[in-house]
Design a protein around this motif. Structure first.
Motif, PDB file in Angstrom:
ATOM      1  N   ALA A   1       4.288  -3.225   1.039  1.00  0.00           N
ATOM      2  CA  ALA A   1       4.207  -2.052   1.909  1.00  0.00           C
ATOM      3  C   ALA A   1       2.888  -1.314   1.711  1.00  0.00           C
ATOM      4  O   ALA A   1       2.265  -0.867   2.691  1.00  0.00           O
ATOM      5  CB  ALA A   1       5.384  -1.118   1.636  1.00  0.00           C
ATOM      6  N   ALA A   2       2.446  -1.163   0.463  1.00  0.00           N
ATOM      7  CA  ALA A   2       1.176  -0.477   0.198  1.00  0.00           C
ATOM      8  C   ALA A   2       0.008  -1.220   0.841  1.00  0.00           C
ATOM      9  O   ALA A   2      -0.889  -0.600   1.425  1.00  0.00           O
ATOM     10  CB  ALA A   2       0.965  -0.340  -1.308  1.00  0.00           C
ATOM     11  N   ILE A   3       0.027  -2.553   0.759  1.00  0.00           N
ATOM     12  CA  ILE A   3      -1.055  -3.346   1.351  1.00  0.00           C
ATOM     13  C   ILE A   3      -1.062  -3.198   2.869  1.00  0.00           C
ATOM     14  O   ILE A   3      -2.109  -2.948   3.489  1.00  0.00           O
ATOM     15  CB  ILE A   3      -0.919  -4.831   0.946  1.00  0.00           C
ATOM     16  N   PHE A   4       0.103  -3.366   3.505  1.00  0.00           N
ATOM     17  CA  PHE A   4       0.189  -3.245   4.962  1.00  0.00           C
ATOM     18  C   PHE A   4      -0.236  -1.849   5.421  1.00  0.00           C
ATOM     19  O   PHE A   4      -0.893  -1.695   6.457  1.00  0.00           O
ATOM     20  CB  PHE A   4       1.611  -3.539   5.435  1.00  0.00           C
ATOM     21  N   LEU A   5       0.140  -0.828   4.671  1.00  0.00           N
ATOM     22  CA  LEU A   5      -0.194   0.543   5.050  1.00  0.00           C
ATOM     23  C   LEU A   5      -1.698   0.771   5.007  1.00  0.00           C
ATOM     24  O   LEU A   5      -2.291   1.313   5.957  1.00  0.00           O
ATOM     25  CB  LEU A   5       0.523   1.516   4.113  1.00  0.00           C
ATOM     26  N   ILE A   6      -2.336   0.358   3.921  1.00  0.00           N
ATOM     27  CA  ILE A   6      -3.777   0.558   3.769  1.00  0.00           C
ATOM     28  C   ILE A   6      -4.553  -0.239   4.812  1.00  0.00           C
ATOM     29  O   ILE A   6      -5.467   0.279   5.465  1.00  0.00           O
ATOM     30  CB  ILE A   6      -4.222   0.171   2.346  1.00  0.00           C
ATOM     31  N   VAL A   7      -4.172  -1.497   5.001  1.00  0.00           N
ATOM     32  CA  VAL A   7      -4.861  -2.342   5.982  1.00  0.00           C
ATOM     33  C   VAL A   7      -4.661  -1.803   7.394  1.00  0.00           C
ATOM     34  O   VAL A   7      -5.600  -1.729   8.200  1.00  0.00           O
ATOM     35  CB  VAL A   7      -4.369  -3.801   5.880  1.00  0.00           C
ATOM     36  N   GLY A   8      -3.432  -1.402   7.713  1.00  0.00           N
ATOM     37  CA  GLY A   8      -3.139  -0.897   9.049  1.00  0.00           C
ATOM     38  C   GLY A   8      -3.931   0.352   9.389  1.00  0.00           C
ATOM     39  O   GLY A   8      -4.513   0.451  10.482  1.00  0.00           O
ATOM     40  N   PHE A   9      -3.973   1.307   8.470  1.00  0.00           N
ATOM     41  CA  PHE A   9      -4.730   2.537   8.724  1.00  0.00           C
ATOM     42  C   PHE A   9      -6.228   2.251   8.805  1.00  0.00           C
ATOM     43  O   PHE A   9      -6.929   2.834   9.646  1.00  0.00           O
ATOM     44  CB  PHE A   9      -4.449   3.567   7.627  1.00  0.00           C
ATOM     45  N   THR A  10      -6.719   1.362   7.951  1.00  0.00           N
ATOM     46  CA  THR A  10      -8.154   1.055   7.965  1.00  0.00           C
ATOM     47  C   THR A  10      -8.562   0.400   9.279  1.00  0.00           C
ATOM     48  O   THR A  10      -9.539   0.815   9.926  1.00  0.00           O
ATOM     49  CB  THR A  10      -8.511   0.127   6.791  1.00  0.00           C
ATOM     50  N   VAL A  11      -7.822  -0.625   9.700  1.00  0.00           N
ATOM     51  CA  VAL A  11      -8.137  -1.321  10.950  1.00  0.00           C
ATOM     52  C   VAL A  11      -7.986  -0.371  12.142  1.00  0.00           C
ATOM     53  O   VAL A  11      -8.822  -0.356  13.055  1.00  0.00           O
ATOM     54  CB  VAL A  11      -7.229  -2.555  11.121  1.00  0.00           C
ATOM     55  N   GLY A  12      -6.921   0.428  12.134  1.00  0.00           N
ATOM     56  CA  GLY A  12      -6.699   1.362  13.234  1.00  0.00           C
ATOM     57  C   GLY A  12      -7.816   2.367  13.366  1.00  0.00           C
ATOM     58  O   GLY A  12      -8.274   2.668  14.486  1.00  0.00           O
ATOM     59  N   MET A  13      -8.277   2.926  12.255  1.00  0.00           N
ATOM     60  CA  MET A  13      -9.363   3.905  12.293  1.00  0.00           C
ATOM     61  C   MET A  13     -10.663   3.275  12.790  1.00  0.00           C
ATOM     62  O   MET A  13     -11.395   3.879  13.585  1.00  0.00           O
ATOM     63  CB  MET A  13      -9.580   4.509  10.899  1.00  0.00           C
TER      64      MET A  13
ATOM     65  N   GLY B   1       6.134   5.715   8.201  1.00  0.00           N
ATOM     66  CA  GLY B   1       7.176   6.215   7.313  1.00  0.00           C
ATOM     67  C   GLY B   1       7.979   5.101   6.681  1.00  0.00           C
ATOM     68  O   GLY B   1       8.390   5.193   5.511  1.00  0.00           O
ATOM     69  N   PHE B   2       8.227   4.031   7.445  1.00  0.00           N
ATOM     70  CA  PHE B   2       8.975   2.890   6.917  1.00  0.00           C
ATOM     71  C   PHE B   2       8.233   2.258   5.739  1.00  0.00           C
ATOM     72  O   PHE B   2       8.821   1.988   4.687  1.00  0.00           O
ATOM     73  CB  PHE B   2       9.190   1.871   8.035  1.00  0.00           C
ATOM     74  N   LEU B   3       6.937   2.038   5.883  1.00  0.00           N
ATOM     75  CA  LEU B   3       6.142   1.464   4.794  1.00  0.00           C
ATOM     76  C   LEU B   3       6.039   2.429   3.619  1.00  0.00           C
ATOM     77  O   LEU B   3       6.149   2.033   2.454  1.00  0.00           O
ATOM     78  CB  LEU B   3       4.758   1.084   5.305  1.00  0.00           C
ATOM     79  N   LEU B   4       5.842   3.706   3.918  1.00  0.00           N
ATOM     80  CA  LEU B   4       5.744   4.702   2.842  1.00  0.00           C
ATOM     81  C   LEU B   4       7.052   4.840   2.086  1.00  0.00           C
ATOM     82  O   LEU B   4       7.062   5.154   0.893  1.00  0.00           O
ATOM     83  CB  LEU B   4       5.344   6.061   3.426  1.00  0.00           C
TER      84      LEU B   4
END
Length: 392
Positions: A302-314, A257-260
């Motif tokens: 924030a958009a970069i961190f969000l996309i990278v974080g979700f991709t790596v996590g998945m 939510g913070f990044l979004l």
């Protein structure tokens, strides 16, 4: 990787502690045009002249609340305690009655029912290819106490945010934050099922903090507002170190939510706003940008961190990675053991044997308790229910 699939007798509850009306908003002005153009420095302290932001009529957050309550009622209907348990709480409610308090002190269904309804079970997500559980678990609750606490929090936080920003922004913020909470929870809590909407609720709190930072110059009393919001967030996260509370869902939802918030909740800045409100013949000097440079930087980062974080996590999740294997201290973020409680959350399961109409169960989760039941044709679901009661 994951848990023993024979039983999920423990429930990691995503608990959002009660909060007050802690929304923090920029000041609003009257409908009349401004008498003069204030400087950017004055914009942060004036109490009578800021952007007349549109006030949206909230309907999505009430719909989310109704959906959560309805799903809890459906879960209790499916649970049907009188049919599947020896004793029930509030038996006058019929099939809506609750599991024994020893099994579920939150006044709710069994863990087996929650699992059937879509609770987060990492072994089923990874090995059963049931990734949809990352979403459905955020709409389920472990009991009346659980659903009331979360829905009251959603009412206080979500309504005001939807009034400020509208359903187009708040809807994705809520849903994606819930997914982020489920993802981090699945990486670190793999010995019990998990349910609850508090990952999404922490996402709203994270979005509020990001909105305050990215729209910093249009706030009055900004330091007090920041300290108040940070205090609320810290208190809520601190509650998560208690046992059986899924603080990883809280943390994952908050970070998402913070990044979004930097992406979705950006506002035009005061200098540009003031120029839009002047009459066409009023000379205002050079045109100012709608957004400042730091807002664009925060948006992109924030958009970069969000996309990278979700991709790596998945990728880590579906490869069966256990986050605790790579972070020996991270489990303390969700539970800190003390002399009063333990943080052990190993799954319990039972060995069963059928002798005619007699079913014999022995809890293998550490207690080694045994019991015999008169059940000539016990189904696997029925055995799970009895095992959960025996080992709780």
């Amino acid at each position: 990787m994951g848990r023993k699939a024979s039983s999920a007798s423990e429930i990691e509850v995503r608990v959002q502690s009660r909060v007050g009306d802690n929304s923090i908003h920029p000041l609003e002005m009257g409908s009349g045009p401004p008498q003069r153009q204030p400087s950017d420095a004055e914009a942060g302290i004036l109490s009578g002249e800021t952007m007349p932001f549109r006030r949206w009529r909230p309907w999505l957050v009430p719909a989310f609340i109704a959906a959560n309550v309805l799903l809890f009622a459906i879960t209790m209907f499916v649970n049907n305690c009188p049919r599947n348990s020896i004793s029930c709480v509030a038996s006058f409610l019929g099939r809506f009655s609750f599991q024994p308090l020893k099994e579920n002190p939150l006044l709710g269904p069994s863990s087996n029912t929650l699992e059937k309804m879509g609770a987060l079970d990492v072994s089923k997500v990874v090995h059963g290819h049931q990734g949809w559980r990352l979403v459905t678990c955020a709409w389920l609750h472990a009991g009346v106490v659980h659903v009331l606490a979360n829905m009251l929090s959603l009412l206080f936080i979500g309504i005001r945010l939807e009034q400020e920003f509208g359903f187009v922004r708040i809807g994705p913020l809520y849903i994606i934050s819930g997914l982020g909470g489920s993802l981090l929870s699945a990486l670190f809590i793999q010995s019990s099922i998990s349910v609850g909407a508090s990952g999404a609720l922490f996402g709203l709190l994270g979005g509020m903090l990001a909105e305050l930072i990215t729209n910093w110059s249009i706030y009055a009393n900004k330091v007090a507002a920041l300290l108040t919001l940070v205090f609320i967030i810290v208190i809520n996260l601190a509650v998560g170190v208690l046992p059986h509370v899924d603080n990883f869902a809280h943390i994952g939802g908050f970070i998402s939510g913070f990044l979004l918030g930097f992406v979705l909740l950006i506002r035009p800045q005061f200098g540009w706003i003031s120029q839009q409100n002047h009459s066409p013949n009023y000379h205002t000097g050079p045109t100012k940008r709608k957004h400042r440079l730091y807002q664009y930087i925060l948006w992109i980062a924030a958009a970069i961190f969000l996309i990278v974080g979700f991709t790596v996590g998945m990728i880590m999740l579906f490869r069966g990675v256990n986050g605790n294997d790579h972070c020996s201290w991270c489990h303390y973020l969700s539970c800190v053991p003390t002399s009063r409680w333990s943080c052990n959350s190993s799954a319990t399961y039972c060995s069963a044997s059928q002798e005619g109409s007699q079913l014999n169960l022995t809890c293998e989760g550490g207690s080694d308790r045994s019991h015999s039941y008169s059940l000539p044709n016990a189904t696997s679901d029925r055995i799970k229910e009895l095992c959960s009661q025996l080992c709780s």
